[in-house]
Design a protein around this motif. Structure first.
Motif, PDB file in Angstrom:
ATOM      1  N   GLU A 126       0.834  -1.210   0.000  1.00 24.11           N
ATOM      2  CA  GLU A 126       0.000   0.000   0.000  1.00 24.11           C
ATOM      3  C   GLU A 126       0.866   1.257   0.000  1.00 24.11           C
ATOM      4  O   GLU A 126       0.560   2.231  -0.694  1.00 24.11           O
ATOM      5  N   GLN A 127       1.954   1.256   0.777  1.00 27.76           N
ATOM      6  CA  GLN A 127       2.846   2.414   0.810  1.00 27.76           C
ATOM      7  C   GLN A 127       3.539   2.614  -0.538  1.00 27.76           C
ATOM      8  O   GLN A 127       3.650   3.744  -1.029  1.00 27.76           O
ATOM      9  N   ASP A 128       3.998   1.525  -1.118  1.00 24.47           N
ATOM     10  CA  ASP A 128       4.650   1.608  -2.430  1.00 24.47           C
ATOM     11  C   ASP A 128       3.675   2.165  -3.472  1.00 24.47           C
ATOM     12  O   ASP A 128       4.037   3.038  -4.265  1.00 24.47           O
ATOM     13  N   ARG A 129       2.455   1.670  -3.460  1.00 20.22           N
ATOM     14  CA  ARG A 129       1.441   2.139  -4.407  1.00 20.22           C
ATOM     15  C   ARG A 129       1.131   3.622  -4.182  1.00 20.22           C
ATOM     16  O   ARG A 129       1.052   4.390  -5.140  1.00 20.22           O
ATOM     17  N   GLU A 130       0.972   4.021  -2.936  1.00 23.24           N
ATOM     18  CA  GLU A 130       0.668   5.413  -2.630  1.00 23.24           C
ATOM     19  C   GLU A 130       1.780   6.340  -3.124  1.00 23.24           C
ATOM     20  O   GLU A 130       1.516   7.380  -3.730  1.00 23.24           O
ATOM     21  N   ALA A 131       3.037   5.964  -2.877  1.00 25.42           N
ATOM     22  CA  ALA A 131       4.163   6.792  -3.315  1.00 25.42           C
ATOM     23  C   ALA A 131       4.227   6.866  -4.838  1.00 25.42           C
ATOM     24  O   ALA A 131       4.478   7.938  -5.406  1.00 25.42           O
ATOM     25  N   ALA A 132       3.996   5.740  -5.512  1.00 29.95           N
ATOM     26  CA  ALA A 132       4.027   5.725  -6.982  1.00 29.95           C
ATOM     27  C   ALA A 132       2.929   6.611  -7.560  1.00 29.95           C
ATOM     28  O   ALA A 132       3.184   7.436  -8.446  1.00 29.95           O
ATOM     29  N   GLU A 133       1.711   6.462  -7.065  1.00 27.66           N
ATOM     30  CA  GLU A 133       0.587   7.244  -7.589  1.00 27.66           C
ATOM     31  C   GLU A 133       0.758   8.730  -7.292  1.00 27.66           C
ATOM     32  O   GLU A 133       0.469   9.582  -8.144  1.00 27.66           O
ATOM     33  N   GLU A 134       1.256   9.055  -6.098  1.00 26.60           N
ATOM     34  CA  GLU A 134       1.488  10.452  -5.742  1.00 26.60           C
ATOM     35  C   GLU A 134       2.538  11.070  -6.664  1.00 26.60           C
ATOM     36  O   GLU A 134       2.392  12.212  -7.118  1.00 26.60           O
ATOM     37  N   ALA A 135       3.596  10.321  -6.962  1.00 28.28           N
ATOM     38  CA  ALA A 135       4.656  10.821  -7.836  1.00 28.28           C
ATOM     39  C   ALA A 135       4.150  11.032  -9.257  1.00 28.28           C
ATOM     40  O   ALA A 135       4.443  12.057  -9.883  1.00 28.28           O
ATOM     41  N   LEU A 136       3.399  10.078  -9.774  1.00 34.46           N
ATOM     42  CA  LEU A 136       2.850  10.236 -11.127  1.00 34.46           C
ATOM     43  C   LEU A 136       2.005  11.496 -11.225  1.00 34.46           C
ATOM     44  O   LEU A 136       2.136  12.276 -12.173  1.00 34.46           O
ATOM     45  N   ALA A 137       1.142  11.703 -10.239  1.00 27.64           N
ATOM     46  CA  ALA A 137       0.278  12.891 -10.240  1.00 27.64           C
ATOM     47  C   ALA A 137       1.114  14.164 -10.114  1.00 27.64           C
ATOM     48  O   ALA A 137       0.845  15.157 -10.811  1.00 27.64           O
ATOM     49  N   ALA A 138       2.135  14.150  -9.275  1.00 32.24           N
ATOM     50  CA  ALA A 138       2.967  15.334  -9.057  1.00 32.24           C
ATOM     51  C   ALA A 138       3.712  15.753 -10.325  1.00 32.24           C
ATOM     52  O   ALA A 138       3.897  16.942 -10.577  1.00 32.24           O
ATOM     53  N   VAL A 139       4.116  14.776 -11.126  1.00 30.51           N
ATOM     54  CA  VAL A 139       4.864  15.072 -12.347  1.00 30.51           C
ATOM     55  C   VAL A 139       3.923  15.353 -13.522  1.00 30.51           C
ATOM     56  O   VAL A 139       4.350  15.887 -14.544  1.00 30.51           O
ATOM     57  N   GLY A 140       2.646  15.020 -13.370  1.00 30.80           N
ATOM     58  CA  GLY A 140       1.672  15.336 -14.411  1.00 30.80           C
ATOM     59  C   GLY A 140       1.293  14.178 -15.313  1.00 30.80           C
ATOM     60  O   GLY A 140       0.712  14.384 -16.377  1.00 30.80           O
ATOM     61  N   PHE A 141       1.586  12.950 -14.883  1.00 36.36           N
ATOM     62  CA  PHE A 141       1.168  11.781 -15.642  1.00 36.36           C
ATOM     63  C   PHE A 141      -0.198  11.326 -15.155  1.00 36.36           C
ATOM     64  O   PHE A 141      -0.637  11.669 -14.055  1.00 36.36           O
ATOM     65  N   GLU A 142      -0.870  10.525 -15.962  1.00 34.05           N
ATOM     66  CA  GLU A 142      -2.168   9.976 -15.595  1.00 34.05           C
ATOM     67  C   GLU A 142      -1.966   8.893 -14.535  1.00 34.05           C
ATOM     68  O   GLU A 142      -0.974   8.179 -14.544  1.00 34.05           O
ATOM     69  N   VAL A 143      -2.921   8.776 -13.624  1.00 33.21           N
ATOM     70  CA  VAL A 143      -2.885   7.743 -12.587  1.00 33.21           C
ATOM     71  C   VAL A 143      -4.052   6.819 -12.861  1.00 33.21           C
ATOM     72  O   VAL A 143      -5.209   7.225 -12.835  1.00 33.21           O
ATOM     73  N   SER A 144      -3.729   5.543 -13.125  1.00 32.52           N
ATOM     74  CA  SER A 144      -4.790   4.576 -13.451  1.00 32.52           C
ATOM     75  C   SER A 144      -4.927   3.537 -12.352  1.00 32.52           C
ATOM     76  O   SER A 144      -4.006   3.322 -11.567  1.00 32.52           O
ATOM     77  N   GLY A 145      -6.080   2.919 -12.295  1.00 28.74           N
ATOM     78  CA  GLY A 145      -6.297   1.794 -11.397  1.00 28.74           C
ATOM     79  C   GLY A 145      -6.475   2.137  -9.935  1.00 28.74           C
ATOM     80  O   GLY A 145      -6.198   1.327  -9.082  1.00 28.74           O
ATOM     81  N   ARG A 146      -6.934   3.333  -9.655  1.00 22.34           N
ATOM     82  CA  ARG A 146      -7.103   3.708  -8.243  1.00 22.34           C
ATOM     83  C   ARG A 146      -8.203   2.935  -7.604  1.00 22.34           C
ATOM     84  O   ARG A 146      -9.165   2.557  -7.969  1.00 22.34           O
TER      85      ARG A 146
END
Length: 146
Positions: A126-146
């Motif tokens: 869960e922590q790994d997923r949260e960090a990955a999704e947060e980073a994608l959003a911060a850089v401006g990429f799409e976040v899928s599979g939430r």
């Protein structure tokens, strides 16, 4: 008669975006409270960038890469694979040596196209997923599979 198209342009995450993703994952992991290994691949699953914290366990290196590879290969987040692999028709994929069915792997998607994979390892799934999704959003990429 139309002309046969013999090749297609392949978009890939840029080196600058890969570096920005690593920095964004590091910031998210620090906020959440874990040390991490981070792998970025191109859409073909080839390593583009990598970073491992000094105190991250050594196995996180391989796991981060395999999460990024899995996410880029199938263009879906790795956390979705546990449920998929429960289907006996799909279960044989679980035997692939690089398949990583644990949260923390995300496709890097821009304008609906997969341009790479991001793999984060070091915390819980869960922590790994949260960090990955947060980073994608911060850089401006799409976040899928939430």
């Amino acid at each position: 008669m139309s002309t046969l198209r013999k090749s297609a342009a392949a978009s890939s995450v840029s080196q600058a975006a890969a570096v920005a993703l690593i920095a964004a994952v590091q910031a998210a992991a620090a906020r959440i409270g874990f040390s991490t290994a981070i792998a970025i691949t191109d859409p073909g699953g080839h390593l583009k960038a990598f970073e491992r914290a000094d105190d991250a366990p050594f196995l996180t290196t391989e796991i981060a890469f395999e999460k990024a590879w899995t996410a880029a290969s199938f263009r879906i987040p790795t956390h979705t694979w546990n449920e998929r692999l429960a289907d006996p028709r799909v279960a044989p994929l679980g035997g692939h040596p690089r398949m990583m069915a644990v949260g923390g792997g995300c496709p890097i998607v821009e304008d609906g196209r997969c341009v790479g994979g991001l793999g984060v390892s070091g915390g819980s799934d869960e922590q790994d997923r949260e960090a990955a999704e947060e980073a994608l959003a911060a850089v401006g990429f799409e976040v899928s599979g939430r």
